[in-house]
Design a protein around this motif. Structure first.
Motif, PDB file in Angstrom:
ATOM      1  N   GLN A 134       0.623  -1.171   0.036  1.00 48.61           N
ATOM      2  CA  GLN A 134      -0.033  -0.039   0.183  1.00 48.61           C
ATOM      3  C   GLN A 134       0.960   1.278   0.115  1.00 48.61           C
ATOM      4  O   GLN A 134       0.293   2.331  -0.065  1.00 48.61           O
ATOM      5  N   GLY A 135       2.261   1.225  -0.003  1.00 51.22           N
ATOM      6  CA  GLY A 135       2.878   2.315   0.045  1.00 51.22           C
ATOM      7  C   GLY A 135       3.164   2.704  -1.198  1.00 51.22           C
ATOM      8  O   GLY A 135       3.732   3.945  -1.644  1.00 51.22           O
ATOM      9  N   ALA A 136       2.801   1.921  -2.385  1.00 54.37           N
ATOM     10  CA  ALA A 136       2.908   1.972  -3.946  1.00 54.37           C
ATOM     11  C   ALA A 136       1.542   2.826  -4.205  1.00 54.37           C
ATOM     12  O   ALA A 136       0.543   2.642  -3.622  1.00 54.37           O
ATOM     13  N   SER A 137       1.653   3.580  -5.380  1.00 51.19           N
ATOM     14  CA  SER A 137       0.500   4.239  -5.840  1.00 51.19           C
ATOM     15  C   SER A 137       0.538   4.126  -7.451  1.00 51.19           C
ATOM     16  O   SER A 137       1.523   4.298  -8.014  1.00 51.19           O
ATOM     17  N   PHE A 138      -0.681   3.958  -8.149  1.00 46.64           N
ATOM     18  CA  PHE A 138      -0.520   3.967  -9.510  1.00 46.64           C
ATOM     19  C   PHE A 138      -1.518   4.826 -10.081  1.00 46.64           C
ATOM     20  O   PHE A 138      -2.478   5.478  -9.191  1.00 46.64           O
ATOM     21  N   VAL A 139      -1.705   5.143 -11.548  1.00 50.85           N
ATOM     22  CA  VAL A 139      -2.577   6.173 -12.153  1.00 50.85           C
ATOM     23  C   VAL A 139      -3.325   5.426 -13.031  1.00 50.85           C
ATOM     24  O   VAL A 139      -2.794   5.300 -14.403  1.00 50.85           O
ATOM     25  N   TYR A 140      -4.400   4.647 -13.062  1.00 50.83           N
ATOM     26  CA  TYR A 140      -4.969   3.841 -13.824  1.00 50.83           C
ATOM     27  C   TYR A 140      -4.033   2.530 -14.631  1.00 50.83           C
ATOM     28  O   TYR A 140      -3.874   2.837 -15.944  1.00 50.83           O
ATOM     29  N   PRO A 141      -3.678   1.698 -13.922  1.00 51.99           N
ATOM     30  CA  PRO A 141      -2.805   0.676 -14.416  1.00 51.99           C
ATOM     31  C   PRO A 141      -3.620  -0.166 -15.319  1.00 51.99           C
ATOM     32  O   PRO A 141      -4.697  -0.433 -15.239  1.00 51.99           O
ATOM     33  N   ASN A 142      -3.067  -0.175 -16.622  1.00 52.28           N
ATOM     34  CA  ASN A 142      -3.920  -0.794 -17.837  1.00 52.28           C
ATOM     35  C   ASN A 142      -3.527  -1.881 -18.425  1.00 52.28           C
ATOM     36  O   ASN A 142      -4.239  -2.635 -19.281  1.00 52.28           O
ATOM     37  N   SER A 143      -2.331  -2.643 -18.149  1.00 53.70           N
ATOM     38  CA  SER A 143      -1.940  -3.866 -18.701  1.00 53.70           C
ATOM     39  C   SER A 143      -0.930  -4.394 -17.800  1.00 53.70           C
ATOM     40  O   SER A 143      -0.234  -3.586 -16.957  1.00 53.70           O
TER      41      SER A 143
END
Length: 195
Positions: A134-143
């Motif tokens: 949960q220390g990582a963040s993404f912006v709309y992972p798509n593949s």
């Protein structure tokens, strides 16, 4: 009751019918995206529009819901109660474990062969952050793609951060390359959540 026949929406064979097992789950929607073949030959489908992961027997066409209760959201747990929010891509390892790019949740999810769902990486915040779990963040992972060597790492195309992210099996996430971004804007398009 008799199985319901419904068209399978693929560019190759729109007339092919899937026999959906008589369950509360609907057949895959026209907005089904990623597919991946499991070690036993099961075809897994990211049924994005229905917020579910489906399992298809390619020989018989029978369809069942592996996980996802059909309501968009974020919830880990057993298959029938777990929630996704527009899952769009799947990778499967040699043990039958699935990894899902859960696009609008900004997370990477892990699904056991029994359908139990957990969050491997991602805080749910729409931002770029390397870290563990949960220390990582993404912006709309798509593949998503899986290194085929043993317990290989995952590679995720993180759409609106213009990055390729590397996710280890313990959830440690690292950016490995950055693409050229579009001109700055306040946020992704309103329709970005729904692929």
């Amino acid at each position: 009751s008799a199985p319901v026949l419904t068209p399978l929406h693929t560019p190759r064979a729109r007339s092919l019918a899937l026999r959906a097992s008589p369950s509360p789950a609907r057949p895959p929607s026209p907005r089904s995206y990623g597919v991946a073949l499991g070690p036993d030959g099961t075809l897994f489908v990211a049924d994005s529009g229905n917020h579910r992961i489906r399992a298809v027997n390619p020989s018989t066409g029978d369809v069942r819901t592996l996980c996802g209760n059909g309501t968009g959201g974020h919830k880990d747990g057993p298959g029938s109660s777990a929630q996704f929010f527009y899952p769009v891509a799947i990778a499967v390892d040699a043990d039958g474990t699935l990894f899902v790019a859960d696009r609008a949740n900004h997370r990477v999810r892990k699904v056991t062969s029994k359908g139990t769902v957990s969050t491997l990486a991602g805080s749910g915040r729409m931002e770029v952050q390397d870290g563990k779990g949960q220390g990582a963040s993404f912006v709309y992972p798509n593949s998503i793609a899986l290194d085929p060597t043993g317990k290989g790492v995952l590679y995720v195309a993180d759409t609106f951060s213009f990055r390729i992210r590397k996710v280890q099996r313990d959830g440690v996430t690292k950016t490995i390359c950055v693409g050229a971004a579009l001109p700055p804007r306040a946020s992704p398009p309103a329709a970005a959540a729904a692929p």
